[in-house]
Scaffold this motif. Sequence first.
Motif, short mmCIF file in Angstrom:
data_model
loop_
_atom_site.label_atom_id
_atom_site.label_comp_id
_atom_site.label_asym_id
_atom_site.label_seq_id
_atom_site.Cartn_x
_atom_site.Cartn_y
_atom_site.Cartn_z
N THR B 20 0.84 -1.20 0.00
CA THR B 20 0.00 0.00 0.00
C THR B 20 0.87 1.26 0.00
OG1 THR B 20 -1.72 -1.18 1.19
CG2 THR B 20 -1.83 1.21 1.24
N LEU B 21 1.93 1.20 0.77
CA LEU B 21 2.82 2.35 0.85
C LEU B 21 3.40 2.70 -0.53
CD1 LEU B 21 3.45 4.05 3.25
CD2 LEU B 21 5.50 2.68 3.69
N GLU B 22 3.74 1.65 -1.27
CA GLU B 22 4.28 1.87 -2.61
C GLU B 22 3.25 2.58 -3.50
OE1 GLU B 22 5.74 -1.09 -6.05
OE2 GLU B 22 6.35 -1.67 -4.01
N LYS B 23 2.00 2.11 -3.39
CA LYS B 23 0.92 2.73 -4.16
C LYS B 23 0.72 4.19 -3.75
CE LYS B 23 -1.15 -0.84 -6.38
NZ LYS B 23 -1.49 -0.89 -7.79
N VAL B 43 -5.54 9.51 0.26
CA VAL B 43 -4.79 8.74 1.26
C VAL B 43 -5.66 8.50 2.51
CG1 VAL B 43 -2.81 8.77 2.83
CG2 VAL B 43 -2.51 9.44 0.45
N LEU B 44 -6.47 9.49 2.87
CA LEU B 44 -7.37 9.28 4.02
C LEU B 44 -8.40 8.19 3.72
CD1 LEU B 44 -8.01 12.92 5.35
CD2 LEU B 44 -6.74 11.09 6.49
N HIS B 45 -8.90 8.17 2.48
CA HIS B 45 -9.84 7.10 2.10
C HIS B 45 -9.16 5.74 2.27
CE1 HIS B 45 -13.40 9.09 0.61
NE2 HIS B 45 -12.73 9.83 -0.26
N ILE B 46 -7.94 5.64 1.78
CA ILE B 46 -7.21 4.37 1.84
C ILE B 46 -6.96 4.00 3.30
CG2 ILE B 46 -5.05 3.20 1.25
CD1 ILE B 46 -4.92 5.10 -1.24
N SER B 182 -14.36 -3.52 -3.34
CA SER B 182 -13.19 -3.16 -4.15
C SER B 182 -12.43 -2.08 -3.38
CB SER B 182 -13.64 -2.63 -5.50
OG SER B 182 -14.43 -1.49 -5.33
N ARG B 183 -11.12 -2.17 -3.38
CA ARG B 183 -10.34 -1.32 -2.49
C ARG B 183 -10.02 0.05 -3.09
NH1 ARG B 183 -5.30 -4.52 -1.89
NH2 ARG B 183 -4.71 -3.16 -0.16
#
Lengths: 451, 189
Positions: B20-23, B43-46, B182-183
């Motif tokens: 996730t960090l890479e994304k 980023v807050l959504h993630i 779905s993420r």
Amino acid sequence: MGRKILLEKAGIPGIREFSIYRHHGGYGSAEKALIKMSPAEILQEVTRSGLRGRGGAGFPTGLKWSFLDRKCTNPRFLICNADESEPGTFKDRYLMEFLPHLVLEGLIISSFALGANTCYIYVRGEFKTLIGILQKAINEAYQQNFLGKNILGTGYSLDIFVHPGAGAYICGEETALLESLEGKRGNPRIKPPFPAYKGLYGCPTMVNNVETLAAIGPIIEMGGEAYASIGKGKSTGTKLISACGNINKPGVYEIDLGLPVEDFIYSKEFCGGIKDGKRLKAVVPGGSSVPILPAELILRTAGGQQRLMTYESLADGGFDSGSMLGSGGFIVYNEDACIVRNTWNFTRFYQHESCGQCSPCREGTGWMEKVLNRLEHGLGKMSDIDLLASIAGKIEGTTICPLGDAAAWPVSSAIRHFRQEFEFHAEHPEIVRKINHGALVKNQESNIQYR
Amino acid sequence: MIGHKLHKPENKIVAFSPETLEKIHELISHYPDGQQKSALLPVLHIAQEELGGFLSADLMDYIASLLNIQSIEVYEVATFYSMFNIDPVGKFVIDVCRTGPCAICGGEQILDYLKKKLNINEGETTPDGLFTINAVECLGACGAAPVMQVNTEFHEFLTSEKIDILLDNLREMANEKKVSQSRWVEKFF
């Protein structure tokens, strides 16, 4: 069936895929624009088309584009405003869901015409599914060299990114959108400077609605003049109308501007008449912000002329007896609807969505909500009606952005046209406390806590 | 405007997975150099989705450090937007639309039915931690009124029967530990 320009390809199975969209003539306009036309020629066609902003304001798109600061050496940005949040409006959702490549094609041509190399699509966060659909289409367009570096060998490069909102109606206002895109709270900016000069990151920026940008492809394909020949007067072309409320066929319809409102409501091709054989009571023709009109004034103007679906005809009579085409969010109310309850509902919406920056809006929306709340629940008094009108009058025109106006208009127009219903609420508290006047929610016990 | 009370930092260690960090670093590259703050909303959504369903003070501090901005810049944004949860929520967050068009098509009754059925009020979570009900404003699907979202997935033309079936399905999904969502992190690439 009516003419379809935007939705021409909407029924084709698999049209979300690049290959199928392309097979049916898609991206032909992008090719034509980027290879054969100069940015100035594209702007000329858009100006000729008479296209007006489809987000609600109806400002001529060609003129807006001409304002973009072309002398500034900073990068330019195109922003596609897909923060569709106006109650009653769901047309952009339809475009992005079913015709993502039509939207992208419009973005590519428009970015090229404006000299922007980066474009963001600001999509409201609740449309998470649509973000996936758009991103897939963007990836396909990159693979086919309609996006990325040196598009179709023209030397022009463009990147498109999707950016999510997170649940804030105010971010549909273009400067609030820019703040949000910069990772801040969605507080609208004071204008001037306009985004065309100082927008995203202080650079020249153009913000257009999804439907406006989606129309650019067809305009390039058919030519501005041909587009302008559709419609009536200064309301050219076709418009998507999202119809909802108490009608037989809620949905998104593409109409030629100039269609009589009566035909739109009663024709089988569009709304299909009022649901359950009831009578028409009122219509909010352009999203919750625009004035509500009673049946007689939505079908005919105060002067007795047939009311048409155009920017001018719907506004005929000013706010005394007219309304606005707005975003095309067409909300229909049947005879059972309680106008006081509906006005309270909308006011609660605006109170919730006010960013809190300007006092008249922050305090006024909450105040109106409290007054309407007590009227609707049998705790109001006659003087509340004039109080409401007075608060609405003091919000209008006194705020940085139009949210204040948008909160005031539904209240002042409801009192103007349905004053007797407000009076009924004040006169018969014991009745409205027991049943909802307008019989919408029957026998619902009031659980309201009045402060 | 929404009022929120932030929770105090507990100094717990929170972190995205390396993938996730890479994304997220790729996501930051969507914005010009020096404008990494623009990635805050996505980023807050993630973060909310992958790290517990709500934004604790620790989580927000962590995001501030990732984007090289002040913690307050994250707090003020997180409390402004209605999709971000400051308080813990259930596994399934049910957002019921109550605005105009949905209201005149029965949205208020749908909200009442859900509240009765789950025996909680809006803004509350069931004791088993499965469901949170929120009454929200327009979801932009008025043509399919009444509507609601379960973890941002739309459910349209609602009736009490449809809600019964949906809740059963969601309970089953929770039992089988299925994740059909779905993420967010996959949405931007």
